[in-house]
Enzyme design. Structure first.
Site, PDB file in Angstrom:
ATOM      1  N   HIS A 235       4.665  -7.144   0.169  1.00 29.56           N
ATOM      2  CA  HIS A 235       4.289  -5.875  -0.452  1.00 29.56           C
ATOM      3  C   HIS A 235       3.231  -5.147   0.377  1.00 29.56           C
ATOM      4  CE1 HIS A 235       3.559  -3.232  -3.994  1.00 29.56           C
ATOM      5  NE2 HIS A 235       2.329  -3.177  -3.480  1.00 29.56           N
ATOM      6  N   GLU A 236       2.167  -5.853   0.721  1.00 28.75           N
ATOM      7  CA  GLU A 236       1.078  -5.218   1.454  1.00 28.75           C
ATOM      8  C   GLU A 236       1.481  -4.884   2.886  1.00 28.75           C
ATOM      9  OE1 GLU A 236      -1.413  -4.092  -0.026  1.00 28.75           O
ATOM     10  OE2 GLU A 236      -1.085  -5.121  -1.935  1.00 28.75           O
TER      11      GLU A 236
ATOM     12  N   HIS B 168       3.055  -1.516   2.863  1.00 25.65           N
ATOM     13  CA  HIS B 168       2.041  -0.451   2.916  1.00 25.65           C
ATOM     14  C   HIS B 168       1.489  -0.300   4.335  1.00 25.65           C
ATOM     15  CE1 HIS B 168       2.004   0.232  -1.321  1.00 25.65           C
ATOM     16  NE2 HIS B 168       1.415  -0.919  -1.654  1.00 25.65           N
TER      17      HIS B 168
END
Length: 450
Positions: A31-32, A35
């Site tokens: 997820h990170e 980003h």
């Protein structure tokens, strides 16, 4: 309590926590990273990429000036972009004021980048979660393969009172005189199985070496355990994949439907199961649990279950699907989870099903350990399911979540300016309160729900 009791409990706790941390770390890292990498592609500088919170155990700087670190509390992570004051992407007023004098430096901050760059960067986290799920489900599809059509025997599973007759390579044409549907992946095939005579031995019409034969074979859906669900009566009692249930309260059973009927009519009283395991007869006592079970129409039905899935008496020959077909299967699997999650949440909000269906960190940790104990494939599949759920949750339009930031960006796109800093601070505080409240509610469920 003596030490011999404490040791296995401690070992189980360590196993559960290890599985939970591994699953969560993989999902958070993906997820990170979504980003981070999309932000970098969009010209936004990342100051910190952290797995975990709290004191830093290890860190290093890369050539782009980002500090990559592992922190002591492995329950999450974050990317802090240039111009952010904290992990929740609040604005650092001092840093933004310093950057304002340099257009290039301002452009590289999260809050000074164009709207499109900020939106893509924020949306990338959930998108990468969905991509992970699709890749995992596609890989599982390729590993397991598709059932070859027409249905062909690869092996007959070990069963008590085994019936000799079927052989590897037999092409199944009919069972008990009823012609087998052309595809096993349709509602018609399930209806066909339900229509078969409920007898322990059935006549199979097979094509063997080009010759049509009729041979005896087992009932195709025996009371054979395919998998054991987490936090279920079956798991608590000690049932395992491959077990064959031969009796319920002294009454013999040979079909999964008989077992299902016995569980549903039990009214929640304890059941004594006779179980055949690798040639040995064992007995287990368990209490069926009330379960809100999803239906094909999107609704739910409350039923009694012990938490096992059935397995076929016959291992069917398979063929490896192509890449496109596997990806399509991965997309379909991810979409089913999204639809099921939204439907379940809606039914909880409207009171149609119990709010106990929402699990918190304790429940998720227990499921992580249970899935890891059933093998790598089950654990990897669980990670993909949880990744989809995390991606979906982050898209909810709640301030402090990715969906909240995207809502602010949609407002900015329509109004031509972002909400005021004061309004954002208030909304972020409300969002953090909502998220914390949701976590406490889920934790309450973990502790007090049956």
């Amino acid at each position: 309590m003596d030490i011999t009791t404490l040791v296995p409990q401690f070992g189980g706790f360590v196993w559960t926590m290890a599985a939970f941390i591994i699953a969560l770390s993989v999902i958070v890292a993906i997820h990170e990273y979504g980003h981070y990498i999309v932000g970098r592609w969009c010209g936004i500088k990342a100051d910190v990429f952290s797995l975990g919170f709290g004191p830093v155990i290890y860190s290093r700087h890369d050539k782009h000036g980002t500090r990559w670190q592992i922190a002591a509390l492995p329950f999450g992570g974050y990317v802090k972009f240039a111009g952010d004051s904290n992990a929740a992407s609040g604005k650092d007023e001092d840093a933004m004021n310093e950057a304002a004098a340099d257009p290039a430096r301002l452009r590289s901050t999260m809050h000074g980048a164009p709207l499109w760059a900020r939106a893509l960067t924020v949306a990338a986290g959930p998108v990468f979660n969905f991509a992970l799920s699709i890749i995992v489900f596609a890989g599982i599809s390729m590993a397991l393969g598709n059932v070859r059509e027409p249905l062909t025997v690869d092996a007959v599973k070990p069963l008590p009172n085994a019936v000799e007759g079927l052989e590897k390579g037999d092409v199944l044409q009919a069972i008990a005189g009823l012609e087998i549907p052309s595809s096993t992946q349709t509602p018609e095939y399930r209806a066909y199985m339900d229509a078969l005579p409920l007898e322990p031995v059935l006549d199979y019409t097979v094509l063997r070496d080009g010759v049509s034969l009729t041979v005896p074979g087992p009932y195709p859906q025996p009371a054979l355990v395919g998998s054991v669900g987490p936090e279920t009566a079956a798991l608590e009692a000690g049932l395992a994949s491959g077990d064959v249930i031969t009796g319920v309260d002294g009454a013999p059973v040979f079909a999964f439907q008989q077992l299902k009927n016995a569980v549903e009519s039990s009214e929640g009283r304890p059941l004594l199961l006779d179980v055949w395991r690798a040639g040995e007869i064992l007995q287990f006592t368990l209490v069926p649990k009330s379960t809100d079970e999803p239906q094909d129409d999107g609704g739910f039905v409350n039923v009694l279950r012990i938490g096992i899935s059935s397995d076929s008496a016959i291992t069917a020959a398979t063929e490896t699907p192509g890449l496109i077909e596997s990806v399509q299967s991965g997309v379909a699997g991810t979409w089913r989870i999204i639809k099921g999650s939204i439907s379940g949440l809606w039914h909880m909000v409207t009171g149609a099903i119990s709010s106990c269906n929402m699990s918190g960190p304790v429940g998720i940790a227990k499921v992580s350990g249970a899935m890891a104990s059933q093998g790598a494939m089950s654990f990897i599949n669980f990670i993909a399911v949880l990744s989809t759920a995390v991606g979906l949750l982050n898209l909810f339009p709640i301030p402090a979540l990715d969906g909240g930031h995207l809502t602010f960006y949609a407002y900015e796109a329509v109004r031509g300016k972002p909400p005021s800093d004061g309004a954002l601070r208030i909304l972020m505080s409300i969002g953090l309160t909502m998220v914390l409240g949701l976590m406490l509610f889920a934790l309450f469920n973990d502790i007090f729900c049956p």
